[in-house]
Enzyme design. Structure first.
Site, short mmCIF file in Angstrom:
data_model
loop_
_atom_site.label_atom_id
_atom_site.label_comp_id
_atom_site.label_asym_id
_atom_site.label_seq_id
_atom_site.Cartn_x
_atom_site.Cartn_y
_atom_site.Cartn_z
N TYR A 13 -3.12 -10.11 3.95
CA TYR A 13 -3.08 -8.70 4.35
C TYR A 13 -4.49 -8.32 4.79
CZ TYR A 13 -1.87 -3.67 3.92
OH TYR A 13 -1.63 -2.33 4.15
N LYS A 26 -0.08 -9.92 7.52
CA LYS A 26 0.12 -8.55 7.96
C LYS A 26 -1.20 -8.11 8.57
CE LYS A 26 1.20 -3.82 6.54
NZ LYS A 26 1.51 -2.88 5.43
N ILE A 60 5.51 -5.16 9.40
CA ILE A 60 5.71 -4.52 8.10
C ILE A 60 5.35 -3.07 8.34
CG2 ILE A 60 4.98 -4.41 5.69
CD1 ILE A 60 4.31 -7.39 5.87
N THR A 101 0.82 -1.21 0.00
CA THR A 101 0.00 0.00 0.00
C THR A 101 0.86 1.26 0.00
OG1 THR A 101 -1.70 -1.18 1.24
CG2 THR A 101 -1.84 1.21 1.21
N ARG A 117 -9.19 -0.33 4.47
CA ARG A 117 -8.89 -0.05 3.07
C ARG A 117 -9.67 -0.97 2.13
NH1 ARG A 117 -4.62 3.28 1.52
NH2 ARG A 117 -3.19 3.94 3.19
N TYR A 128 -13.71 -3.53 -2.47
CA TYR A 128 -14.89 -2.97 -3.13
C TYR A 128 -16.05 -3.96 -3.25
CZ TYR A 128 -17.89 -0.46 -6.41
OH TYR A 128 -18.96 0.16 -7.00
#
Length: 291
Positions: A134, A162, A203, A45, A139, A108
């Site tokens: 992740y 993560k 991370i 990202t 997000r 989305y």
């Protein structure tokens, strides 16, 4: 197989005249290698991959691999909401000398938990390399539930995560305690907490600056030297908050530009930091560099 632990850096993508600055990317990667980072993430990202074409992503990856030359593991970040297209992308990049993939939940579309599970299982079937999940619901728009993560952890190629689920300490504890996943904090302010709970590292975008301090913090925790680790944590915490006072990676890029490592700049819709935050970062930077 790579041990996904320690301090990994999700590399920013420097721009010059709105194009990826590959020379600056290589200088930054070399700088971080000298700082002793445990691994690098390309097109996470923080690297603004959503504004990079696939060809640009491949050029950025090639630039980093040319510098690292096996001196540290490199993971490539993937995101998307079309499982078949992502499988094809994995197969395209499979020949690259990568340590694995960092893959977020489909954004989305907001699939069901079964859809998330089947999506990752399909991706794992398209590669021979290990996958780091992740989990970043703020997000992606969808939370990966603990049961789903536990089920995915049984797949032999899904080896780590993560964890960027905010302050969900209950899920963080469950992942560390109840799954074989290597758990890396994706919340920079929780690196100390994650390590104390038994996590494997982080991370960390903030660790672009003085990654050695974050590595030292982890080493103190592993040695049971909690007071020493706590001192580093509290010294870093105001700096970490500063670097997330505006949308990532703008503050990190401002700090790196102040250090002379890159030229500041982002692609729209991302924008550079405000003048006020830039001033605060530049004022705080000497103290961090002196720690």
């Amino acid at each position: 197989m790579t041990a996904f632990q320690g301090i990994w850096i999700p590399l920013v993508t420097p721009f010059r005249e709105n194009r990826p600055d590959l020379a600056a990317m290589q200088r930054l990667a070399e700088h971080l290698l000298h700082q002793g980072v445990d691994g690098l993430i390309v097109c996470g990202t923080t690297g603004e991959p959503a504004t990079l074409s696939e060809e640009e992503q491949e050029r950025v990856l090639a630039a980093v691999l040319e510098v690292t030359r096996g001196r540290c593991p490199v993971v490539f970040g993937l995101a998307g909401h079309d499982t078949a297209a992502m499988q094809a992308r994995l197969r395209e990049l499979e020949p690259q000398p990568l340590a694995g993939w960092l893959i977020s939940a489909p954004y989305y579309t907001r699939p069901s938990q079964e859809g998330i599970r089947r999506h990752f299982e399909a991706l794992a079937g398209a590669t021979e390399r290990p996958i780091l999940l992740y989990n970043i619901p703020y997000r992606s728009g969808i939370a990966m539930e603990t049961g789903t993560l536990g089920a995915l952890a049984q797949h032999p190629r899904i080896v780590g995560i993560k964890q960027s689920a905010g302050n969900d300490l209950e899920q963080l504890c469950a992942l560390i305690r109840d799954t074989p996943l290597q758990v890396l904090s994706g919340e920079d302010a929780l690196i100390f907490t994650c390590a104390c709970l038994g996590g494997h590292g982080a991370i960390a975008a903030a660790a672009h600056v003085r990654p050695d301090l974050y590595r030292r913090l982890l080493a103190h925790v592993r040695a049971g030297e909690l007071e020493a680790a706590r001192r580093i944590h509290y010294a870093l915490l105001p700096w970490i908050r500063l670097l997330f006072a505006e949308p990532n990676p703008a503050p990190v890029k401002a700090a790196l530009a102040a250090m002379g490592l890159i030229t500041d700049g982002l692609r729209l819709p991302m924008t550079e930091v405000s003048a006020g935050l830039r001033q605060r970062i530049e004022q705080a930077l000497p103290a961090i560099l002196a720690l």
